[in-house]
Design a protein around this motif. Structure first.
Motif, PDB file in Angstrom:
ATOM      1  N   ARG A  97       0.818  -1.212   0.000  1.00 54.11           N
ATOM      2  CA  ARG A  97       0.000   0.000   0.000  1.00 54.11           C
ATOM      3  C   ARG A  97       0.855   1.268   0.000  1.00 54.11           C
ATOM      4  NH1 ARG A  97      -2.898  -2.784   4.333  1.00 54.11           N
ATOM      5  NH2 ARG A  97      -4.740  -3.825   3.457  1.00 54.11           N
ATOM      6  N   THR A  98       2.046   1.188   0.577  1.00 55.10           N
ATOM      7  CA  THR A  98       2.850   2.396   0.774  1.00 55.10           C
ATOM      8  C   THR A  98       3.962   2.579  -0.256  1.00 55.10           C
ATOM      9  OG1 THR A  98       4.307   1.208   2.315  1.00 55.10           O
ATOM     10  CG2 THR A  98       2.435   2.376   3.255  1.00 55.10           C
ATOM     11  N   ARG A  99       4.397   1.529  -0.903  1.00 56.87           N
ATOM     12  CA  ARG A  99       5.518   1.699  -1.817  1.00 56.87           C
ATOM     13  C   ARG A  99       5.060   2.260  -3.162  1.00 56.87           C
ATOM     14  NH1 ARG A  99       7.616  -4.389  -3.529  1.00 56.87           N
ATOM     15  NH2 ARG A  99       6.035  -4.849  -5.099  1.00 56.87           N
ATOM     16  N   LYS A 100       5.957   2.962  -3.817  1.00 59.70           N
ATOM     17  CA  LYS A 100       5.662   3.563  -5.109  1.00 59.70           C
ATOM     18  C   LYS A 100       5.532   2.458  -6.148  1.00 59.70           C
ATOM     19  CE  LYS A 100       7.325   7.044  -8.373  1.00 59.70           C
ATOM     20  NZ  LYS A 100       8.413   8.019  -8.684  1.00 59.70           N
ATOM     21  N   ARG A 101       4.427   2.488  -6.860  1.00 64.55           N
ATOM     22  CA  ARG A 101       4.197   1.428  -7.845  1.00 64.55           C
ATOM     23  C   ARG A 101       5.033   1.662  -9.098  1.00 64.55           C
ATOM     24  NH1 ARG A 101      -2.065  -0.580  -8.099  1.00 64.55           N
ATOM     25  NH2 ARG A 101      -2.282  -1.100  -5.899  1.00 64.55           N
ATOM     26  N   LYS A 102       5.624   0.596  -9.580  1.00 61.74           N
ATOM     27  CA  LYS A 102       6.374   0.688 -10.829  1.00 61.74           C
ATOM     28  C   LYS A 102       5.399   0.511 -11.992  1.00 61.74           C
ATOM     29  CE  LYS A 102       7.392  -4.274 -10.874  1.00 61.74           C
ATOM     30  NZ  LYS A 102       8.437  -5.305 -10.891  1.00 61.74           N
ATOM     31  N   ARG A 103       5.807   1.016 -13.134  1.00 59.86           N
ATOM     32  CA  ARG A 103       4.979   0.846 -14.320  1.00 59.86           C
ATOM     33  C   ARG A 103       4.989  -0.624 -14.727  1.00 59.86           C
ATOM     34  NH1 ARG A 103       4.795   4.741 -19.586  1.00 59.86           N
ATOM     35  NH2 ARG A 103       3.223   3.563 -20.735  1.00 59.86           N
ATOM     36  N   GLU A 104       3.825  -1.179 -14.989  1.00 63.37           N
ATOM     37  CA  GLU A 104       3.736  -2.590 -15.337  1.00 63.37           C
ATOM     38  C   GLU A 104       2.731  -2.782 -16.458  1.00 63.37           C
ATOM     39  OE1 GLU A 104       0.696  -3.451 -11.601  1.00 63.37           O
ATOM     40  OE2 GLU A 104       2.700  -4.300 -11.573  1.00 63.37           O
ATOM     41  N   ARG A 105       2.785  -3.936 -17.072  1.00 69.73           N
ATOM     42  CA  ARG A 105       1.859  -4.217 -18.167  1.00 69.73           C
ATOM     43  C   ARG A 105       0.432  -4.273 -17.635  1.00 69.73           C
ATOM     44  NH1 ARG A 105       3.970 -10.164 -19.711  1.00 69.73           N
ATOM     45  NH2 ARG A 105       2.813  -9.729 -21.612  1.00 69.73           N
ATOM     46  N   THR A 106      -0.522  -3.953 -18.484  1.00 69.95           N
ATOM     47  CA  THR A 106      -1.918  -4.021 -18.067  1.00 69.95           C
ATOM     48  C   THR A 106      -2.409  -5.458 -18.190  1.00 69.95           C
ATOM     49  OG1 THR A 106      -2.786  -3.598 -20.289  1.00 69.95           O
ATOM     50  CG2 THR A 106      -2.281  -1.679 -18.901  1.00 69.95           C
ATOM     51  N   VAL A 107      -3.402  -5.800 -17.382  1.00 70.85           N
ATOM     52  CA  VAL A 107      -3.922  -7.162 -17.415  1.00 70.85           C
ATOM     53  C   VAL A 107      -4.625  -7.440 -18.736  1.00 70.85           C
ATOM     54  CG1 VAL A 107      -6.202  -6.726 -16.417  1.00 70.85           C
ATOM     55  CG2 VAL A 107      -5.049  -8.902 -15.950  1.00 70.85           C
ATOM     56  N   GLU A 108      -5.140  -6.383 -19.393  1.00 74.21           N
ATOM     57  CA  GLU A 108      -5.846  -6.577 -20.661  1.00 74.21           C
ATOM     58  C   GLU A 108      -4.945  -7.213 -21.718  1.00 74.21           C
ATOM     59  OE1 GLU A 108      -6.210  -3.945 -18.755  1.00 74.21           O
ATOM     60  OE2 GLU A 108      -8.364  -4.139 -18.301  1.00 74.21           O
ATOM     61  N   GLU A 109      -3.650  -6.935 -21.649  1.00 65.95           N
ATOM     62  CA  GLU A 109      -2.713  -7.534 -22.601  1.00 65.95           C
ATOM     63  C   GLU A 109      -2.678  -9.052 -22.475  1.00 65.95           C
ATOM     64  OE1 GLU A 109       1.256  -5.820 -22.607  1.00 65.95           O
ATOM     65  OE2 GLU A 109       0.486  -4.107 -21.487  1.00 65.95           O
ATOM     66  N   LEU A 110      -3.023  -9.565 -21.308  1.00 67.54           N
ATOM     67  CA  LEU A 110      -2.877 -10.988 -21.029  1.00 67.54           C
ATOM     68  C   LEU A 110      -4.194 -11.747 -21.089  1.00 67.54           C
ATOM     69  CD1 LEU A 110      -0.489 -10.573 -17.957  1.00 67.54           C
ATOM     70  CD2 LEU A 110       0.153 -11.146 -20.307  1.00 67.54           C
ATOM     71  N   LEU A 111      -5.292 -11.031 -21.299  1.00 67.17           N
ATOM     72  CA  LEU A 111      -6.592 -11.695 -21.331  1.00 67.17           C
ATOM     73  C   LEU A 111      -6.899 -12.192 -22.736  1.00 67.17           C
ATOM     74  CD1 LEU A 111      -8.702  -9.232 -19.143  1.00 67.17           C
ATOM     75  CD2 LEU A 111      -7.593 -11.356 -18.439  1.00 67.17           C
ATOM     76  N   PRO A 112      -7.677 -13.270 -22.870  1.00 67.10           N
ATOM     77  CA  PRO A 112      -8.058 -13.764 -24.203  1.00 67.10           C
ATOM     78  C   PRO A 112      -8.923 -12.738 -24.922  1.00 67.10           C
ATOM     79  CG  PRO A 112      -9.296 -14.898 -22.483  1.00 67.10           C
ATOM     80  CD  PRO A 112      -8.253 -14.100 -21.787  1.00 67.10           C
ATOM     81  N   HIS A 113      -8.783 -12.674 -26.229  1.00 69.00           N
ATOM     82  CA  HIS A 113      -9.570 -11.744 -27.042  1.00 69.00           C
ATOM     83  C   HIS A 113     -10.603 -12.523 -27.844  1.00 69.00           C
ATOM     84  CE1 HIS A 113      -6.938  -8.369 -26.071  1.00 69.00           C
ATOM     85  NE2 HIS A 113      -5.925  -9.195 -26.241  1.00 69.00           N
ATOM     86  N   PHE A 114     -11.752 -11.901 -28.033  1.00 73.12           N
ATOM     87  CA  PHE A 114     -12.863 -12.564 -28.696  1.00 73.12           C
ATOM     88  C   PHE A 114     -13.312 -11.757 -29.909  1.00 73.12           C
ATOM     89  CE2 PHE A 114     -12.835 -13.807 -24.270  1.00 73.12           C
ATOM     90  CZ  PHE A 114     -13.043 -15.167 -24.309  1.00 73.12           C
TER      91      PHE A 114
END
Length: 206
Positions: A97-114
């Motif tokens: 909760r307190t640490r600075k979040r690093k930039r990371e990939r979005t979950v949408e990139e990893l979800l199946p596409h329809f």
């Protein structure tokens, strides 16, 4: 040397209750034994949540300090190891909760596409083994651990609490200050994303 496996170092106390009483009396050798016996396994838990070695070590240190302060209130309704485990998970969540979040990939990139007809735009890879069978392999367990670390933090945390720590949906929601429906949604997406990450390693060609 600290214990990282299931075997604890030999205890000078005959029972866990005697160790707890020694901790309540603030005996130095009891504190030293607790750190030596449990720091390794608690560090493994902390690394699952925090990844970085220094953050994990800090969380374990915070957990021991919290445990030493609260041991007088420990009623013995669970094993000492379970109590410590719960404390270190809480310490990890506080640090997240307190640490600075690093930039990371979005979950949408990893979800199946329809596509428009509701089917996946690509054929879903078939696994040569079931997930339960695969994780019995030490090599595959390591791959699973690495892929879990690649999940976006908010989804990884929900997955760890529900599927690894085996908290209920309601407990997870309370720990993360989320609604039950939000936990269910994140868990579903986290599982889908993890499968995407594991597909190249677990399909029939692996």
């Amino acid at each position: 040397m600290e214990s990282t496996g299931s075997e604890l170092p030999t205890s000078p106390w005959k029972t866990e209750e005697e160790l707890i009483e020694a901790l309540r009396r603030q005996e130095d050798d009891a504190y030293e034994y607790l750190v030596r016996a449990y720091s390794g396994r608690l560090l493994v838990v902390a690394k699952r949540f925090l990844g970085q070695d220094q953050d994990a070590q800090d969380a374990v240190q915070d957990a021991f300090l919290s445990a030493f302060k609260a041991v007088g209130d420990f009623e013995g309704n669970s094993k000492l190891s379970t109590w410590l485990h719960r404390i270190v998970v809480n310490a990890c969540l506080m640090k997240l909760r307190t640490r600075k979040r690093k930039r990371e990939r979005t979950v949408e990139e990893l979800l199946p596409h329809f596509v428009s007809d509701g089917h996946r735009d690509q054929v879903e890879p078939s696994w040569a083994v079931t997930f339960d069978t695969a994780v019995q392999s030490r090599e595959t367990r390591e791959i699973v651990r690495q892929r879990i670390e690649e999940l976006p933090e908010s989804y990884r945390t929900v997955l760890l609490l529900r599927d690894i720590e085996e908290l209920s949906t309601e407990e997870t929601a309370a720990r993360l200050d989320l609604s039950v429906s939000a936990v269910k949604t994140r868990l579903h997406r986290a599982r889908q994303a993890l499968k995407t990450l594991l597909d190249p390693h677990m399909n029939s060609g692996y």
